[in-house]
Design an enzyme around this catalytic site. Structure first.
Site, PDB file in Angstrom:
ATOM      1  N   ASP A 274      51.735-100.606 -33.912  1.00  0.00           N
ATOM      2  CA  ASP A 274      52.369-101.716 -35.002  1.00  0.00           C
ATOM      3  C   ASP A 274      53.419-102.505 -35.354  1.00  0.00           C
ATOM      4  OD1 ASP A 274      51.904-103.699 -36.727  1.00  0.00           O
ATOM      5  OD2 ASP A 274      51.372-102.796 -37.899  1.00  0.00           O
ATOM      6  N   LYS A 281      58.368-105.738 -38.003  1.00  0.00           N
ATOM      7  CA  LYS A 281      59.141-104.005 -39.732  1.00  0.00           C
ATOM      8  C   LYS A 281      60.367-104.204 -39.709  1.00  0.00           C
ATOM      9  CE  LYS A 281      54.250-101.886 -39.745  1.00  0.00           C
ATOM     10  NZ  LYS A 281      54.211-102.169 -40.991  1.00  0.00           N
ATOM     11  N   ARG A 355      43.795-106.783 -40.470  1.00  0.00           N
ATOM     12  CA  ARG A 355      42.559-107.281 -41.160  1.00  0.00           C
ATOM     13  C   ARG A 355      41.936-108.277 -39.947  1.00  0.00           C
ATOM     14  NH1 ARG A 355      46.192-109.082 -45.981  1.00  0.00           N
ATOM     15  NH2 ARG A 355      47.390-107.035 -45.599  1.00  0.00           N
TER      16      ARG A 355
HETATM   17  N1  BES Z   1      50.167-100.698 -40.934  1.00  0.00           N
HETATM   18  C1  BES Z   1      50.329-101.658 -41.814  1.00  0.00           C
HETATM   19  C2  BES Z   1      49.930-100.818 -42.646  1.00  0.00           C
HETATM   20  C3  BES Z   1      51.130 -99.593 -43.574  1.00  0.00           C
HETATM   21  C4  BES Z   1      51.859 -99.568 -43.029  1.00  0.00           C
HETATM   22  C5  BES Z   1      50.215 -98.221 -43.000  1.00  0.00           C
HETATM   23  C6  BES Z   1      52.781 -98.688 -43.989  1.00  0.00           C
HETATM   24  C7  BES Z   1      51.355 -97.098 -43.016  1.00  0.00           C
HETATM   25  C8  BES Z   1      52.331 -96.993 -43.459  1.00  0.00           C
HETATM   26  C9  BES Z   1      50.069-102.779 -41.600  1.00  0.00           C
HETATM   27  O1  BES Z   1      49.049-103.150 -40.223  1.00  0.00           O
HETATM   28  C10 BES Z   1      50.579-103.617 -42.341  1.00  0.00           C
HETATM   29  O2  BES Z   1      52.293-103.588 -41.765  1.00  0.00           O
HETATM   30  N2  BES Z   1      50.189-104.074 -43.585  1.00  0.00           N
HETATM   31  C11 BES Z   1      51.058-104.812 -44.281  1.00  0.00           C
HETATM   32  C12 BES Z   1      50.891-106.190 -45.054  1.00  0.00           C
HETATM   33  C13 BES Z   1      51.618-106.920 -45.560  1.00  0.00           C
HETATM   34  C14 BES Z   1      51.665-108.277 -44.222  1.00  0.00           C
HETATM   35  C15 BES Z   1      50.881-107.866 -46.511  1.00  0.00           C
HETATM   36  C16 BES Z   1      51.405-104.028 -45.857  1.00  0.00           C
HETATM   37  O3  BES Z   1      51.106-103.084 -45.927  1.00  0.00           O
HETATM   38  O4  BES Z   1      53.345-104.236 -45.405  1.00  0.00           O
HETATM   39 ZN    ZN Z   2      48.884-102.598 -38.954  1.00  0.00          ZN
HETATM   40 ZN    ZN Z   3      51.442-104.593 -39.536  1.00  0.00          ZN
END
Ligand code: BES
Ligand code: ZN
Ligand code: ZN
Length: 503
Positions: A274, A281, A355
């Site tokens: 990801d 990120k 999601r």
């Molecule tokens: N894979 C991530 C969630 C995650 C973040 C897991 C850090 C473990 C450690 C997920 O796909 C994500 O990036 N979620 C975002 C959602 C936001 C953009 C609404 C998040 O949690 O920041």
């Molecule tokens: Zn993710």
């Molecule tokens: Zn993500």
């Protein structure tokens, strides 16, 4: 490390180290004094001089040729008796393994009776020790080109669990076998997750699922790009748009003949890497995002475990596999996509990709008319921020199902904590130009992500969502897991399904 059970009547050679549990500010037990009178004198002196009081993880040990069970005997502090329970015992089991490794003893004997209190019973204790001894010794070293000779030698060769009270029947053996099989499943999941994303992509993980299915004689079907297009799985296709590796949906099925108690469907997020996509990120810790397929790994490994345990239960495992990349033609923020169930989504943030793929897989589960759907995902950073690595975020609408999940979590040390899923939270994901947005506002991230998933759960089906963003990765400070993938969810699922099957 081999773990065996011993009873008091068995003839036995002395071990290198005997470990006995001791509760804070309690007295030495009669059994202990009887078993090891000489050590008990030394221990009594240590207690009187306040060298040792039994605080959690505190140790006191001494050597003597006079000792019966081992040349060295160690008392391990268990903390206050009134606070002790399965969680305390799990910590103690981790400390046993640590102490055994530290002393470099080859054979370690544990006096199980001294660890039984606060509802911890013999079978459970024996099971947990054998499980933790396997999990604590886990290493992922297939990419290390040089291994130290010293490293290769297993410090503890044998762990003997001595029970003074004779256990009845073979319940204890069955329990140890259960924990051993489940621990192997956890290790399989860890291996999948620790593999880097340049190796463990959708193709490779599908292959691994297929291999497992052949080994365990379970049914496996893999939906590839053409089928996913045909089925109009818009979420899976959109997220994978920037990757060179085609997406896949792994479908595993076990126990077709056991449909009486109802089908359980497990769905796991499988983002093999990801980057966040165009909503990129930050680079710090991005390497960890290879663990974004921990949900899929848990589901696949659990199906193997269920087959090994021969549980009388019908289980479907669904694992959507994708990679969230930035490329020439990835999905853009603002894109509107149509999901498998027909709903439209405005992708306001390409990093909220889990999601999208889970939405498609959850709707696909309807085909199996399940009695329960459980999904598991490293879904939100917000969940990790809330619970750290101590709890799984649990959400859902069916109180009975949530209670069953919580119970399985308590029993396996994968504890869950519930967050509310009130209708009021739906407001924040209402779409402007599409039905819904893939992100809510700046608050309650774990809840709004789950509200999104709820839109895709087959109507009327009890469903529970497990957010393992915080627990799926170990920083190396857990007694049963070195730094890296934790294999979160496998133990909880195995216990949930064992309970479901009424075993
Ligand atoms: N894979 C991530 C969630 C995650 C973040 C897991 C850090 C473990 C450690 C997920 O796909 C994500 O990036 N979620 C975002 C959602 C936001 C953009 C609404 C998040 O949690 O920041
Ligand atoms: Zn993710
Ligand atoms: Zn993500």
């Amino acid at each position: 490390m081999e773990t065996v059970l011993m009873t008091a009547s068995e003839k036995r050679k002395p071990a290198d180290l005997l470990i006995v549990g001791f509760f804070e500010n309690e007295k030495l037990s009669k059994e202990m004094v009887q078993l090891e009178p000489d050590f008990s004198k030394a221990a009594q002196a240590a207690l009187e001089r306040k060298r040792f009081s039994g605080k959690s993880a505190q140790t006191f040990s001494s050597y003597s040729e006079q000792y019966q069970e081992a040349a060295e005997i160690m008392m391990l502090g268990l903390g206050e008796k009134k606070k002790y329970g399965v969680t305390g015992f799990r910590q103690a089991a981790g400390n046993i393994i640590k102490a055994a490794k530290r002393t470099k003893a080859k054979t370690v004997r544990v006096l199980l009776d001294t660890f039984l209190a606060g509802g911890v019973h013999l079978e459970q204790a024996a099971g947990i020790i054998s499980e933790i001894s396997i999990l604590a010794s886990y290493e992922f070293k297939c990419y290390k080109t040089k291994t130290d000779e010293e490293d290769k030698k297993e410090p503890v060769a044998k762990l003997e669990m001595l029970a003074l009270k004779k256990p009845g029947g073979n319940a204890i053996q069955r329990r140890m076998e259960w924990n051993r099989v489940v621990a192997q499943g956890v290790i399989l999941a860890r291996d999948f997750i620790n593999e880097p994303a340049n190796v463990m992509n959708a193709d490779k993980l599908s292959e691994e699922a297929k291999k497992l299915a052949v080994q365990k004689k379970i049914h496996c079907e893999i939906l590839h790009l053409p089928q996913l297009k045909q089925l109009k799985m818009g979420g899976i296709l959109a997220v994978n748009q920037g990757s060179r590796t085609p997406p896949a949906l792994v479908i595993l099925e076990y126990g077709k003949n056991y449909q009486k108690k109802g089908t359980v469907c497990l769905v796991g997020k499988g983002v093999t890497f990801d980057t966040g996509g165009i909503s990129l990120k930050p680079s710090k810790d991005m390497d960890k995002m290879k663990y974004d397929m921990s949900g899929a790994a848990a589901v696949i490994a659990t199906l193997g475990v269920v087959a090994d345990l021969k549980l009388p239960v019908h289980v479907i495992g669904l694992a959507p596999l994708v990679e969230n990349m930035v490329a020439e033609d990835p999905q853009r923020p603002g894109d509107i996509i149509r999901m498998y169930n027909g709903k439209t989504v405005e992708v306001l943030n390409t990093d909220a990709e889990g999601r999208l793929i889970l939405g498609d897989a959850l709707s696909y589960a309807e085909k199996y008319h399940p009695k329960a759907i459980l999904d598991i995902a490293t879904l939100t950073g917000s969940c990790a921020a809330t619970f750290g690595d101590k709890a799984i975020g649990l959400l859902g609408t069916d109180a009975r199902l949530l209670a069953r999940v919580k119970k399985a979590g308590e029993e396996t040390g994968e504890r869950c904590w519930e967050l509310p899923l009130w209708d009021e939270y739906a407001e924040s994901i209402k779409g402007l130009h599409a039905d819904i947005n893939n992100i809510g506002g700046p608050y309650a991230g774990t809840i709004t992500a789950t509200m999104f998933l709820k839109e895709f759960v087959p109507a009327g089906t009890p469903w529970a969502h497990l957010d393992i963003a915080g627990t799926a990765w170990s920083e190396g400070n857990r007694p049963d897991c070195p730094k890296g993938a934790a294999g979160a969810g496998v133990r909880l699922f195995a216990r949930f399904l064992t309970n479901w099957a009424g075993k």
